[in-house]
Design a protein around this motif. Structure first.
Motif, PDB file in Angstrom:
ATOM      1  N   MET A  89       0.818  -1.215   0.000  1.00  0.00           N
ATOM      2  CA  MET A  89       0.000   0.000   0.000  1.00  0.00           C
ATOM      3  C   MET A  89       0.853   1.267   0.000  1.00  0.00           C
TER       4      MET A  89
ATOM      5  N   VAL B  40       3.627   1.634  -1.822  1.00  0.00           N
ATOM      6  CA  VAL B  40       4.427   1.805  -3.044  1.00  0.00           C
ATOM      7  C   VAL B  40       3.904   2.888  -3.987  1.00  0.00           C
TER       8      VAL B  40
ATOM      9  N   ALA C 138      10.308  -1.127  -9.309  1.00  0.00           N
ATOM     10  CA  ALA C 138       9.462  -0.094  -9.924  1.00  0.00           C
ATOM     11  C   ALA C 138      10.135   1.265  -9.874  1.00  0.00           C
TER      12      ALA C 138
ATOM     13  N   GLU D 249      12.668   1.512 -12.560  1.00  0.00           N
ATOM     14  CA  GLU D 249      12.114   1.769 -13.894  1.00  0.00           C
ATOM     15  C   GLU D 249      11.876   3.265 -14.110  1.00  0.00           C
TER      16      GLU D 249
ATOM     17  N   ILE E  14       0.201  -5.569 -17.388  1.00  0.00           N
ATOM     18  CA  ILE E  14       1.299  -5.546 -16.415  1.00  0.00           C
ATOM     19  C   ILE E  14       2.560  -5.987 -17.130  1.00  0.00           C
TER      20      ILE E  14
ATOM     21  N   GLY F  32       6.211  -5.352 -16.404  1.00  0.00           N
ATOM     22  CA  GLY F  32       7.339  -4.865 -15.624  1.00  0.00           C
ATOM     23  C   GLY F  32       6.951  -4.515 -14.196  1.00  0.00           C
ATOM     24  N   HIS F  33       7.999  -4.127 -13.429  1.00  0.00           N
ATOM     25  CA  HIS F  33       7.829  -3.870 -11.996  1.00  0.00           C
ATOM     26  C   HIS F  33       6.862  -2.727 -11.719  1.00  0.00           C
ATOM     27  N   HIS F  34       6.952  -1.671 -12.515  1.00  0.00           N
ATOM     28  CA  HIS F  34       6.139  -0.495 -12.240  1.00  0.00           C
ATOM     29  C   HIS F  34       4.657  -0.810 -12.403  1.00  0.00           C
ATOM     30  N   ASP F  35       4.311  -1.414 -13.508  1.00  0.00           N
ATOM     31  CA  ASP F  35       2.911  -1.759 -13.728  1.00  0.00           C
ATOM     32  C   ASP F  35       2.417  -2.669 -12.604  1.00  0.00           C
TER      33      ASP F  35
ATOM     34  N   ALA G  18       3.537  -2.904  -9.514  1.00  0.00           N
ATOM     35  CA  ALA G  18       3.361  -2.181  -8.255  1.00  0.00           C
ATOM     36  C   ALA G  18       2.081  -1.350  -8.274  1.00  0.00           C
ATOM     37  N   MET G  19       1.802  -0.714  -9.428  1.00  0.00           N
ATOM     38  CA  MET G  19       0.635   0.151  -9.516  1.00  0.00           C
ATOM     39  C   MET G  19      -0.668  -0.646  -9.531  1.00  0.00           C
TER      40      MET G  19
ATOM     41  N   VAL H 204      -1.232  -3.311  -7.613  1.00  0.00           N
ATOM     42  CA  VAL H 204      -1.491  -4.054  -6.377  1.00  0.00           C
ATOM     43  C   VAL H 204      -2.602  -3.445  -5.515  1.00  0.00           C
ATOM     44  N   PRO H 205      -2.664  -2.128  -5.331  1.00  0.00           N
ATOM     45  CA  PRO H 205      -3.759  -1.621  -4.483  1.00  0.00           C
ATOM     46  C   PRO H 205      -5.145  -2.021  -5.001  1.00  0.00           C
TER      47      PRO H 205
END
Lengths: 232, 232, 232, 232, 232, 232
Positions: free
Chosen positions: C52, C54, C84, C87, D44, D46-49, D51-52, D54-55
Motif C-alpha cells: 500500500m 508503493v 518499480a 524503472e 502488467i 514490468g515492476h512499475h505496472d 506495483a501500480m 497491487v492496491p
C-alpha cells in the motif's frame, strides 16, 4: 609412488606428526616425502598467516616436482594456495580440508567440523561452501585452542577436542566428525574410540585420495585454470 | 580522507593508470595514495601469480596503515589476499571484483564479466559465487588478451574487449558489463559509449565504495575472522 | 549532487529522523532531499503495508526525478518497490536493506539483522536470499517492538534492540549487526558503543552507496528489466 | 466452494478470457468469481505496472473476502502482491506463476517458461528462484510480443508463442513448457497439440491448486508473516 | 476420475487409514482405489526398506494403469520410486512428501516437518532440498516413534507428535507443520486444533494435487526422463 | 583388502569389463570380487530400470558382506540404491557417479559428463546437484547411444562418445570429462589420448576411493541414516 606431504607452517614437530600420519596411511610401495614451509609462520591461524605461508609452500611444491613426486598433499586445514599448487604440479594436489569433507560425504549423510580457534570457523565454512558440501555440514565448531597447544606435551587440548566432539554429536545430530587441523592427526583414532562417531583426519584421507587419484592415472588438468603459470 | 589504492602487481604503468581512475573517481577532500606490489609478478594471470603477489600486497597494506589511511582498495580483479588485508587493516578493504559485481547488482538485474585471459574465467566465476551473485551473473567471458597487452600503446586490445562486450549483450542478454581487469579502468567510459550498455570499472567503484564505507563510519570488524593476526 | 531520501511511510517524524541520518552521512556538496510517502500507511509492518505504500513512493520518485535528483534512497528496510522505482529513475536507486547487508558483507564475514516485529523476519530472510547473502547472514532476529515505538520519547525500545544485539553476538557468533528498520538510524552509533560490534544503519549506508554509484558515473541500466515503463 | 479469480490489470477482455479458463478448469460445485483490477494499468509489463496494480488487487481481495470466497487466484504471471493478499485472505491465495511452475515440477524434470516481453524475463527468473525451482527451469524465454497483442483478433501472437516453444524444446531440452502470461490461457491446449510437449497454463493450474488446498482444509497460516495487517 | 493411492508398505491397516484420508479429501465423482505393496516391508524406515518396497509399488502402478486410473498417489513420506512410477504412468504421480511440502510453501513462508524416526530426518532433508524448498523448511524433526507405533491402539504416539509440533512452533518459529509419515494422516485435524498451527497431511494434499493436475488436463511428460521404460 | 565391485545390471559381459577396469586400478594386495545383479534388467536406462535393479544389488551386497569384503563399489552411473547399500554394509560404499565427479572436482575447476542416452541426462544432473557439484559441472551431455551398444563388437559407439567429448571441450569450456556409464570404462584411456582432456572413469575412481577410505580406516557411519535396517 612418491607423495609429497607439505606442512605449510614452519613448525617441524608438526611436520613430523603429519609425516607419521601420512606414512601410517600410505599403501605399501608409497614413499611419503614430508616437507616443511621453511620461513612460513609457525602456525596458520587466519587469512594472514595463510597468505604468508603460501610462497614457502609453492617453493616446496617446485622442489617436490623437481624431485619427481607423483602427487602432493597440502597439510593445513585452510587448504592454502591449492590453486597455485595445482598450476605448478603435474600430478594431483589436494588439501586436507577438501579431502576430509569429501571423505565424510562418502560415509555419512552429515558431518560437523571441529577446529582449533574460533577465527578459523568462518574460513572453514567458506571452504565447505566452495566444495559444495554446506548441505551436509551441520556446523563448524571450534574447541577454542591455539594450533600449537596441540604440540605441547601434557596439554589438555585433546580433551577439549573430545568434549567438543561430544557436544557436536549431541547438539548437531551429525553422523561423522572432521578434525579441522593437521595438528590433530594423531588424535583421530583415540577420539573416535572415545566418542563412538567416525572421526576423520585430513592428513590420512588426503594421502589416500592422492594415492587414489595417482593410481587412477589422473593428473591435474592443464587445459584451463590449472595450466602452468604464464611466463613473465 | 586518505585511501590507499594498491596495484598488487609490479607494473608501474598499471599503477599509474589505476591511480588516474581512482583520482578521477575520488570525492573532493579524498587523497588517493597509489601503491605498487614491489617484487610481485608483473601481471596476475592465474592462481600462482596471485599467491606470489600477496606478500608484497600485505607489505603495502602495513605501510599504508602506518601512514594512517582510512581505507584500502586492492586493485586486481582476482581480489587477492582480501581476507589477509582485512586482518591487517583498521578501515574497510575492498577488492575491485567485489566492488564491481556488487555495484552491478545495484543498477541491473544481470551482468556479464569480460576479463582478459580464459584461465581467469573459472577464478572469477568462483569469486562471483563466493560473493553470492551467481544468480545475477549471466556469464564470465574472456577477450583472450594478456593483461599487459592493455598497457601496450597501439594494441588492439580495447577493440577486442569492445567486441566481446557486444557479444555479451547479444548472446547473454545481460543488462550491464563488468570489466574483469584493473588494466581496463581507462576504457570504461569509451566502452560504454561504444556499446550502449553500462560498463563498470572496479577501480572506480571500489574507490567510491571505500569512500562510502569510511563516510558511513564503518571499519573492518575485529571481533572474528578479520581480527588482527595472532602474534607468533 | 542531489539525492532524494524517501521515507515510504506517512510518519513525518520518521522522515525527519531519516533526513538527519542521511545528512550526517552525506559528503560535502551533496544535498539530501527528504520525502515522505504522503497517504501511505503510518508504518510498514508486513507485506500489506509495504504494497500500500508503493504508489505514494513512486509518486515521490517521479517528483524527485522531475526535480533532477541524481540518485534515490528508499528508506524502509523492506526495500519496497525497488524494481518499480528503478524503472522510473535515471540515476541509481537503492533500498536500505540491500545497502546495509551489502555493506556488512564488505566488513565482516557474517552478520545478523535485528528488526522490529517478528512478522518482518521472514520478509527480511527472503530479501537477504534474493541479494545472495544468506551464506553470510547468521540470523534475522526481532526485538519484538512495533515500528512506531522507536518514535516515542521515553520508550525502552532502544534497550530492547541493544539486548537483542547482545544476544546475537553471543548466540549467532556474528561479526556485525545490521539494524532492520529505518527508524533505528539514530541508534547505530550508540548501539555500536554499547555492544562493541559494528552496527550498520541502512539509511547511512544507502546514502553513501548512492553517492558512490553516482560518483562512479553509474546510472540504472535501461536496456532490460529497469527500462522506463511501457506506455499504456 | 467459491473461488475469486482476480485479473490484476484493468483489461476486461482479459478478465473474460481468464474466467473462461478458470471455469473450464473448476470442479463441479465450484463457483468462479472473476474480478478485474479496476483502475489498475491496462497490462502488467514490468515492476512499475505490477506495483501500480497491487492496491486495486488488494481492494478486490477485500471484496472477495467480504463476499465469503474460499480461496483466491491472482491471475497475472508476475504474481503481484501475493504476500499482501495472503495477509488479507482467510483461505489460500496463489499466483499463476507459482502454480504453473510447481505443477510443471510435478510432471516433468525440467521446464522452460515462455512469456511475452523480454523485460519480464528477469522478473520471472527471480520468481522461479524464490520458489526454489531454478534447478528445474531450463530457461525463461520471451516471444517478444506485448501482453495486449494476445487480445487482438487476427494477431499472429499465438504463432510466435508456438515457435518459441518449438525452439525451447529443441534448444533447452525441456520436458514441459509453462506459459508466462495469463493472456495465453486460451492457447494452452492448442499449443500442446502443435508442439507435442505438455504446455501448462497458470490460470488453470492455480484454480485447481486453490481448489485442492481448500479441499484439503488448508487456509493461509495466520501465525507469522501472513497474519492480518497490523491496525494503524 | 479414478485415483490410485498406493501404500508402498505391506501393512493393510495403514492402507485402510490412508484410504480413509484420501476418500475424505477426494472431490465428489473421484474414486479412490487403495492399494498395498504386497510383499514389501511392513514399514518403511530408511533407505533399505524404501528400496525393497519399490518393486511391489511398481507392480501396483502397472496394475493401476491397466485398470485405467487417471493419477497416482504414492503414500509414503520417503517418496519412494517416484521417478520409476512416473515412467510407468500416463497420468500424474505424486508422493506425499512432495505434495505436503509444496502445499506448505503455498500457505506459509516456512514450515517444519515432524516425522517418526531420527533415521528418516536426513532422508527428508535431502528430499526437501531436491524439491527446492530448503529455504522455507525450518527444520526436520523426529518424534522418536517407530512407524507402526502409529497403528497401535492406545499408543501414546499421537501425544509425542503433538509435543514435537509444539516444540517446533516455539523453537523453529515455523508457520506450518508437515506430518512426515503417511501413518499420521488421521491425526492432522486433531493436531492442528491442539497446536493452533496449520498441520499438513501428505495423503490429503497429494490426493488433492493429483485431482488438480488431472483436472488441469496435465499428464506426466513423456518426452524426456519420464518416458516409458526402454524395452529390454 | 577385498572389494566387491557390483554391476547392478544382469549383463555378464559388462561385469567382465568392469572387473577388468577395477582390477587394473586396484593396488597390489587388493582383491576385486566382481558381482552381477542376477535377475536385474539387462541395462539400466532410467529410473524404472534402476529401481528394478536395486533388490538384486542389495542381495549382492548382503553376500559380499557375508564374504567379508572391506568395501563396495556400485558400478552403475545412476548410483542406484547407495543409501540402502550403506545401511547393509560395514565398510565404505561408493557409486561410480559420486566417485567420478568428486575426482573431477579434485583435478579440474570444471567438468562435463558424457553419458549414453538423453533420458539419463536429468537423472545425472540431479545426482550432481545432490553431491553439491553443480557449480563445477558445465553440462551433462548424451552421446545418444543405448547402454548395450557399448558391448557390441564393431559398434561405432566409441567414436560417438569421442565426438561428444570434443564438442564438450569446445562448447562447454570444461577442463575434464567424466564418462557417464560403467560400460565406457575400457574407453577412458583411449578417449583421453584422442581428445587431450582428462577423461575420468567411475569404475576406476570408485575402486580407488573405496581402497582409500578403507585404507584410512573409515567405515560407513552407523549412528544415523546409514544404521543397519530396523528389524521388521
Amino acid at each position: 609412488m612418491k607423495i609429497a606431504v607439505i606442512n605449510p607452517n614452519a613448525t617441524e614437530s608438526m611436520t613430523r606428526k603429519i609425516a607419521v600420519a601420512a606414512r601410517a596411511a600410505a599403501a605399501s610401495g608409497v614413499t611419503i616425502e614430508a616437507r616443511t614451509g621453511i620461513g612460513a609462520p609457525a602456525s596458520i591461524e587466519g587469512h594472514h598467516d595463510e597468505a604468508m605461508a603460501v610462497p614457502a609452500l609453492l617453493a616446496q611444491v617446485r622442489e617436490a616436482e623437481a624431485a619427481g613426486v607423483d602427487g602432493i598433499v597440502v597439510a593445513c586445514f585452510d587448504d592454502p594456495g591449492i590453486g597455485a599448487c595445482r598450476e605448478l604440479a603435474t600430478g594431483p594436489v589436494i588439501g586436507i580440508c577438501e579431502a576430509a569433507v569429501k571423505a565424510a560425504s562418502m560415509i555419512a549423510t552429515s558431518f560437523t567440523v571441529v577446529t582449533t580457534l574460533p577465527r578459523s570457523v568462518p574460513i572453514i565454512e567458506e571452504m565447505v561452501r566452495r566444495y559444495g558440501l554446506s548441505h551436509q555440514c551441520r556446523r563448524v565448531r571450534s574447541a577454542a585452542i591455539p594450533v600449537l597447544a596441540l604440540e605441547e606435551p601434557g596439554s589438555n587440548a585433546r580433551f577439549l577436542v573430545r568434549d567438543e566432539i561430544l557436544r557436536a554429536v549431541e547438539e548437531d545430530r551429525c553422523e561423522a566428525v572432521v578434525l579441522g587441523c593437521a595438528g590433530m592427526s594423531d588424535l583421530a583414532r583415540w577420539l573416535s574410540e572415545e566418542t563412538g562417531v567416525p572421526v576423520i583426519d585430513g592428513v590420512t584421507t588426503a594421502t589416500k585420495f592422492v594415492e587414489a587419484l595417482v593410481g587412477a592415472g589422473l593428473k591435474t588438468s592443464k587445459i584451463g585454470a590449472y595450466a602452468a603459470p604464464n611466463p613473465k
